[in-house]
Design a protein around this motif. Sequence first.
Motif, PDB file in Angstrom:
ATOM      1  N   ILE A  15       0.860  -1.187   0.000  1.00 42.17           N
ATOM      2  CA  ILE A  15       0.000   0.000   0.000  1.00 42.17           C
ATOM      3  C   ILE A  15       0.897   1.240   0.000  1.00 42.17           C
ATOM      4  CG2 ILE A  15      -1.723   1.317   1.311  1.00 42.17           C
ATOM      5  CD1 ILE A  15      -2.660  -1.374   2.470  1.00 42.17           C
ATOM      6  N   ILE A  16       0.498   2.240  -0.771  1.00 38.12           N
ATOM      7  CA  ILE A  16       1.230   3.508  -0.819  1.00 38.12           C
ATOM      8  C   ILE A  16       0.360   4.584  -0.174  1.00 38.12           C
ATOM      9  CG2 ILE A  16       2.225   5.272  -2.321  1.00 38.12           C
ATOM     10  CD1 ILE A  16       2.773   3.058  -4.352  1.00 38.12           C
ATOM     11  N   LEU A  17       0.938   5.281   0.830  1.00 37.75           N
ATOM     12  CA  LEU A  17       0.226   6.353   1.521  1.00 37.75           C
ATOM     13  C   LEU A  17       0.964   7.668   1.243  1.00 37.75           C
ATOM     14  CD1 LEU A  17      -1.204   6.102   5.105  1.00 37.75           C
ATOM     15  CD2 LEU A  17      -0.246   8.235   4.266  1.00 37.75           C
ATOM     16  N   MET A  18       0.272   8.629   0.675  1.00 34.41           N
ATOM     17  CA  MET A  18       0.891   9.896   0.283  1.00 34.41           C
ATOM     18  C   MET A  18       0.270  11.048   1.068  1.00 34.41           C
ATOM     19  SD  MET A  18       1.027   9.232  -3.837  1.00 34.41           S
ATOM     20  CE  MET A  18      -0.558   8.398  -3.844  1.00 34.41           C
ATOM     21  N   ILE A  19       1.140  11.850   1.683  1.00 33.25           N
ATOM     22  CA  ILE A  19       0.707  13.018   2.425  1.00 33.25           C
ATOM     23  C   ILE A  19       1.656  14.166   2.100  1.00 33.25           C
ATOM     24  CG2 ILE A  19       1.968  12.171   4.450  1.00 33.25           C
ATOM     25  CD1 ILE A  19      -0.046  13.716   6.179  1.00 33.25           C
ATOM     26  N   ASP A  20       1.105  15.343   1.843  1.00 38.74           N
ATOM     27  CA  ASP A  20       1.909  16.489   1.400  1.00 38.74           C
ATOM     28  C   ASP A  20       2.724  16.113   0.162  1.00 38.74           C
ATOM     29  OD1 ASP A  20       1.038  18.052   3.604  1.00 38.74           O
ATOM     30  OD2 ASP A  20       2.533  17.080   4.871  1.00 38.74           O
ATOM     31  N   PHE A  21       2.127  15.348  -0.726  1.00 33.53           N
ATOM     32  CA  PHE A  21       2.838  14.828  -1.889  1.00 33.53           C
ATOM     33  C   PHE A  21       1.844  14.654  -3.032  1.00 33.53           C
ATOM     34  CE2 PHE A  21       4.515  11.474  -4.559  1.00 33.53           C
ATOM     35  CZ  PHE A  21       5.856  11.815  -4.689  1.00 33.53           C
ATOM     36  N   PRO A  22       2.262  15.002  -4.282  1.00 36.85           N
ATOM     37  CA  PRO A  22       3.559  15.548  -4.683  1.00 36.85           C
ATOM     38  C   PRO A  22       3.627  17.066  -4.469  1.00 36.85           C
ATOM     39  CG  PRO A  22       2.200  15.219  -6.604  1.00 36.85           C
ATOM     40  CD  PRO A  22       1.392  14.707  -5.430  1.00 36.85           C
ATOM     41  N   THR A  23       4.816  17.516  -4.203  1.00 38.58           N
ATOM     42  CA  THR A  23       5.042  18.957  -4.070  1.00 38.58           C
ATOM     43  C   THR A  23       5.698  19.479  -5.343  1.00 38.58           C
ATOM     44  OG1 THR A  23       7.255  18.715  -3.126  1.00 38.58           O
ATOM     45  CG2 THR A  23       5.389  18.623  -1.597  1.00 38.58           C
ATOM     46  N   LEU A  24       5.924  20.758  -5.348  1.00 37.26           N
ATOM     47  CA  LEU A  24       6.555  21.388  -6.512  1.00 37.26           C
ATOM     48  C   LEU A  24       7.946  20.815  -6.762  1.00 37.26           C
ATOM     49  CD1 LEU A  24       6.345  23.610  -8.695  1.00 37.26           C
ATOM     50  CD2 LEU A  24       7.336  25.202  -7.025  1.00 37.26           C
ATOM     51  N   HIS A  25       8.611  20.341  -5.689  1.00 31.93           N
ATOM     52  CA  HIS A  25       9.990  19.876  -5.805  1.00 31.93           C
ATOM     53  C   HIS A  25      10.106  18.353  -5.784  1.00 31.93           C
ATOM     54  CE1 HIS A  25      11.115  24.047  -5.237  1.00 31.93           C
ATOM     55  NE2 HIS A  25      10.434  24.079  -4.085  1.00 31.93           N
ATOM     56  N   SER A  26       9.010  17.644  -5.902  1.00 32.97           N
ATOM     57  CA  SER A  26       9.082  16.179  -5.906  1.00 32.97           C
ATOM     58  C   SER A  26       9.800  15.690  -7.161  1.00 32.97           C
ATOM     59  CB  SER A  26       7.679  15.572  -5.862  1.00 32.97           C
ATOM     60  OG  SER A  26       7.029  15.915  -4.659  1.00 32.97           O
ATOM     61  N   VAL A  85      -3.674  12.116   0.895  1.00 31.62           N
ATOM     62  CA  VAL A  85      -4.122  13.241   1.705  1.00 31.62           C
ATOM     63  C   VAL A  85      -3.868  14.527   0.927  1.00 31.62           C
ATOM     64  CG1 VAL A  85      -3.842  14.489   3.872  1.00 31.62           C
ATOM     65  CG2 VAL A  85      -3.593  11.995   3.835  1.00 31.62           C
ATOM     66  N   LEU A  86      -4.943  15.257   0.625  1.00 30.50           N
ATOM     67  CA  LEU A  86      -4.825  16.525  -0.113  1.00 30.50           C
ATOM     68  C   LEU A  86      -4.594  17.654   0.888  1.00 30.50           C
ATOM     69  CD1 LEU A  86      -7.697  16.086  -2.751  1.00 30.50           C
ATOM     70  CD2 LEU A  86      -5.245  15.822  -3.097  1.00 30.50           C
ATOM     71  N   SER A  87      -3.349  18.110   0.958  1.00 31.77           N
ATOM     72  CA  SER A  87      -2.988  19.153   1.913  1.00 31.77           C
ATOM     73  C   SER A  87      -2.528  20.404   1.175  1.00 31.77           C
ATOM     74  CB  SER A  87      -1.873  18.650   2.844  1.00 31.77           C
ATOM     75  OG  SER A  87      -0.686  18.453   2.099  1.00 31.77           O
ATOM     76  N   GLU A  88      -2.155  21.422   1.926  1.00 30.15           N
ATOM     77  CA  GLU A  88      -1.757  22.696   1.322  1.00 30.15           C
ATOM     78  C   GLU A  88      -0.439  22.584   0.581  1.00 30.15           C
ATOM     79  OE1 GLU A  88      -0.867  25.678   4.214  1.00 30.15           O
ATOM     80  OE2 GLU A  88      -0.095  24.226   5.670  1.00 30.15           O
ATOM     81  N   SER A  89       0.384  21.593   0.901  1.00 28.17           N
ATOM     82  CA  SER A  89       1.694  21.453   0.252  1.00 28.17           C
ATOM     83  C   SER A  89       1.608  20.741  -1.092  1.00 28.17           C
ATOM     84  CB  SER A  89       2.651  20.685   1.170  1.00 28.17           C
ATOM     85  OG  SER A  89       2.808  21.357   2.403  1.00 28.17           O
ATOM     86  N   VAL A  90       0.469  20.146  -1.403  1.00 29.04           N
ATOM     87  CA  VAL A  90       0.339  19.386  -2.650  1.00 29.04           C
ATOM     88  C   VAL A  90       0.307  20.332  -3.841  1.00 29.04           C
ATOM     89  CG1 VAL A  90      -1.185  17.876  -3.988  1.00 29.04           C
ATOM     90  CG2 VAL A  90      -0.821  17.440  -1.560  1.00 29.04           C
ATOM     91  N   ARG A 141      -8.114   0.667  -6.154  1.00 27.80           N
ATOM     92  CA  ARG A 141      -8.709   0.859  -4.835  1.00 27.80           C
ATOM     93  C   ARG A 141      -7.952   1.993  -4.153  1.00 27.80           C
ATOM     94  NH1 ARG A 141     -10.924  -3.604  -0.632  1.00 27.80           N
ATOM     95  NH2 ARG A 141     -12.307  -3.862  -2.401  1.00 27.80           N
ATOM     96  N   ALA A 142      -8.692   3.022  -3.734  1.00 25.50           N
ATOM     97  CA  ALA A 142      -8.045   4.210  -3.179  1.00 25.50           C
ATOM     98  C   ALA A 142      -8.941   4.843  -2.125  1.00 25.50           C
ATOM     99  CB  ALA A 142      -7.752   5.221  -4.286  1.00 25.50           C
ATOM    100  N   ILE A 143      -8.294   5.584  -1.219  1.00 24.47           N
ATOM    101  CA  ILE A 143      -8.982   6.409  -0.228  1.00 24.47           C
ATOM    102  C   ILE A 143      -8.397   7.815  -0.329  1.00 24.47           C
ATOM    103  CG2 ILE A 143      -9.463   6.782   2.218  1.00 24.47           C
ATOM    104  CD1 ILE A 143      -9.115   3.799   2.667  1.00 24.47           C
ATOM    105  N   VAL A 144      -9.262   8.797  -0.368  1.00 18.55           N
ATOM    106  CA  VAL A 144      -8.825  10.194  -0.457  1.00 18.55           C
ATOM    107  C   VAL A 144      -9.323  10.939   0.776  1.00 18.55           C
ATOM    108  CG1 VAL A 144      -8.917  12.338  -1.781  1.00 18.55           C
ATOM    109  CG2 VAL A 144      -8.806  10.136  -2.980  1.00 18.55           C
ATOM    110  N   PHE A 145      -8.396  11.631   1.434  1.00 19.64           N
ATOM    111  CA  PHE A 145      -8.718  12.493   2.583  1.00 19.64           C
ATOM    112  C   PHE A 145      -8.489  13.924   2.109  1.00 19.64           C
ATOM    113  CE2 PHE A 145      -8.829  14.578   6.506  1.00 19.64           C
ATOM    114  CZ  PHE A 145      -9.220  13.724   7.526  1.00 19.64           C
ATOM    115  N   ASN A 146      -9.583  14.636   1.845  1.00 17.69           N
ATOM    116  CA  ASN A 146      -9.514  15.989   1.276  1.00 17.69           C
ATOM    117  C   ASN A 146      -9.450  17.021   2.408  1.00 17.69           C
ATOM    118  OD1 ASN A 146      -9.616  18.185  -0.451  1.00 17.69           O
ATOM    119  ND2 ASN A 146     -11.855  18.094  -0.685  1.00 17.69           N
ATOM    120  N   GLY A 147      -8.370  16.985   3.178  1.00 18.99           N
ATOM    121  CA  GLY A 147      -8.211  17.916   4.288  1.00 18.99           C
ATOM    122  C   GLY A 147      -6.905  17.659   5.011  1.00 18.99           C
ATOM    123  N   PHE A 148      -6.538  18.567   5.920  1.00 18.59           N
ATOM    124  CA  PHE A 148      -5.301  18.397   6.678  1.00 18.59           C
ATOM    125  C   PHE A 148      -5.463  19.103   8.019  1.00 18.59           C
ATOM    126  CE2 PHE A 148      -5.050  22.024   3.874  1.00 18.59           C
ATOM    127  CZ  PHE A 148      -4.502  23.044   4.629  1.00 18.59           C
TER     128      PHE A 148
END
Length: 709
Positions: free
Chosen positions: A358-369, A391-396, A487-494
């Motif tokens: 399973i791949i869990l992504m938070i604050d990703f991808p960023t401008l510098h990924s 996870v859709l955060s402000e750094s994405v 199969r995916a889960i999206v958390f639209n917040g931080f």
Amino acid sequence: MTNLDTFDLSLNISYPYLFLFIILAILYTIFIYRYTIPTTTKLVKSLLVSLRVLAISLIILLIFEPSLSIKYDEKIDPINLIFVDNSQSIVNRDSVKRKTDVAEFLSKFSKNVDGENRYYSFSSTLDTIAISEDDTIAFDGSSTNFEQIVSFIKNTDQNIASATIVSDGIINDGSNSSKLFERVEIPVFTIALGDTTKRTDLEIKKVLYNDLIYANSPNEIKVVLLNRFLSDEYATLSLYEDSKLIDQKSLQLDESGINNISFPYTPKYSGEKHLLVTVSQLANEETYENNKYPFIANVLKDKIKVLCISGAPSPDYSVIKQILKNNNKIDFDEIVQLTETKFLNDGNFKNKVDSADIILMIDFPTLHSPSKLLSDINSAINKKHKPYFLVLSESVDQKKLKLLADKLPFKLNSYSSSIREIYPLSYSAVNPLISGDKKIWNSLPPIFQLESRVSAAPGSNILIYSKMKNIETKTPLIFTYNLTRTRAIVFNGFGFWKWKLQRNEVYGVLLESFFNNSIKWLYSDIQEERIFVSPVKKVFNHNDDIEFRASIYDETLNPRNDAVITITAKNNLGSNELQLKSIGNGIYEGKFNINKPGEYSYTSKIELDNLMLSGKPGKFIVADVNIENINYVLNKNYLKLISNITRGNSFVINNYENLFDDLNFNQKSRVIINSTTIEYDIWSNQWVLVLILVLFSIEWFLRKRKGLI
């Protein structure tokens, strides 16, 4: 045979009045023909009177609306059905005498039972070809199935008087419930035939084990061992894994006849394991066929490999890491970017991505990924269909996010870097990912969300919505996606780290439960969600047909009936191929016979829309066990129970003379008389009117020929 029973003429007037009117018509006709001008002969006069009397009588009859009813009776003679057990257990101990006994019984049955008799043999299947008393029965059936007899009787469109079953009452296929025979509605007579001696035997009755076995986790395999007249003897019980001895126990057989033995079992690796339990062969056993019990256990990975990728260290990332590392079922790994060029625990990112479940992504991808890392993740999600949590955060970087996957489970309808404060809004908490009281979710403190317009893709399941203070929005906060092998889960917040640090410990428990349940849901076996191919069971007897079934669905989960499915089963001795046939509604089936015992692996190829797909491979076992040789002691009680339930009678093969009297008496009471009544409305029949006109016409013609006035 059809016979005329009665006929009845009904009128709207009583018969005396009808006869009175007809007599008056006769007198009137005789009166007017008493004298004729010119005078004619008595023969002509009698003919003219007869014609007119008949015509007038018919007119009078029609006035009172006559109806004619004719009743026919059809006699339907009943038939007797005779079913002879064709299984090997019948002749296991004394083949010559029992074959002779059966042949003699069928001969006497044919000569002494009245009416039509139909003969059938049964074992694993029912022989649809009737057999006569002169035919030789092979007694080579690999199993015995009584259930098919009930189905045959129920589906026979005949007047059945009785059924007679010649058998040893040993059932090893289909249902053995005597309640099946309550529905046949005819008396069933049974003839007990078989071995009545008591056997000395040692049998592995059953093996109990957990359906979910994890590698490197201790489990228990329980064995139930039965002995007949072998108490106080010593035996050795052995457990094998893939033909290797892994445990062995010596025991003294209990005088109760039952021993319960447990083996500790800790598999080292995941996959399908061929397990075998055997018990030593004692010198005075009747058979050794039941001294082994093969089965297959599906061993799962002991730990789920979760790769957490973060564009930068953050409180949210720290909370997730803490929760997942505390779960002893999770093997946690991470890729954390510290600067544009530096990562925490630098290493081979591709190996980490490829080995992750399973791949869990938070604050990703960023401008510098790095683009190489994005490419590896994109390949893992789209080509290898690895489940992921985002996870859709402000750094994405919202534009770069589109490069991550070809099919994101949501749409970014507009971009915005602005942040708003939102509250969770749950309408229901029945989903296992958000287990708990929905009031708790609705009372959580606020977190943050980008003002970008996010809409979940069709097929998504929205678990939690967002609300701003007391205003409900259409924006999803948490949603799942499970379609097209993704199969995916999206958390639209931080900012959910605040829930963990609240004084109310319920909030922290809720967050832990959510992330742990999310990992379980993502790890669920979805590799073949559109393609299901498997044998109907894991262990077959060597006389069994190896039966496979499959279900095929398209990407929208609609059934497909146009696939070509080929099964290949092989071991070190060779291979066998089978092509399944569609039976509608996306279901396929087929079977072939493999009479060589051993362990077989199978693969499946599915040709659909000019693409070649593969089903999940697996294993099955063809056991060197003949179930007809395991138990061949006569079960007279079951046969008696069948007869009692159906109001029949039970006999034994050397004493059945009263059977024929019972059958003949029952035959007479089962004769069916079907009555058919046909009604004719004479008063509306056009041919009666035609007859009246013809009679008057003939009278008129004769009068003109004779010149009568």
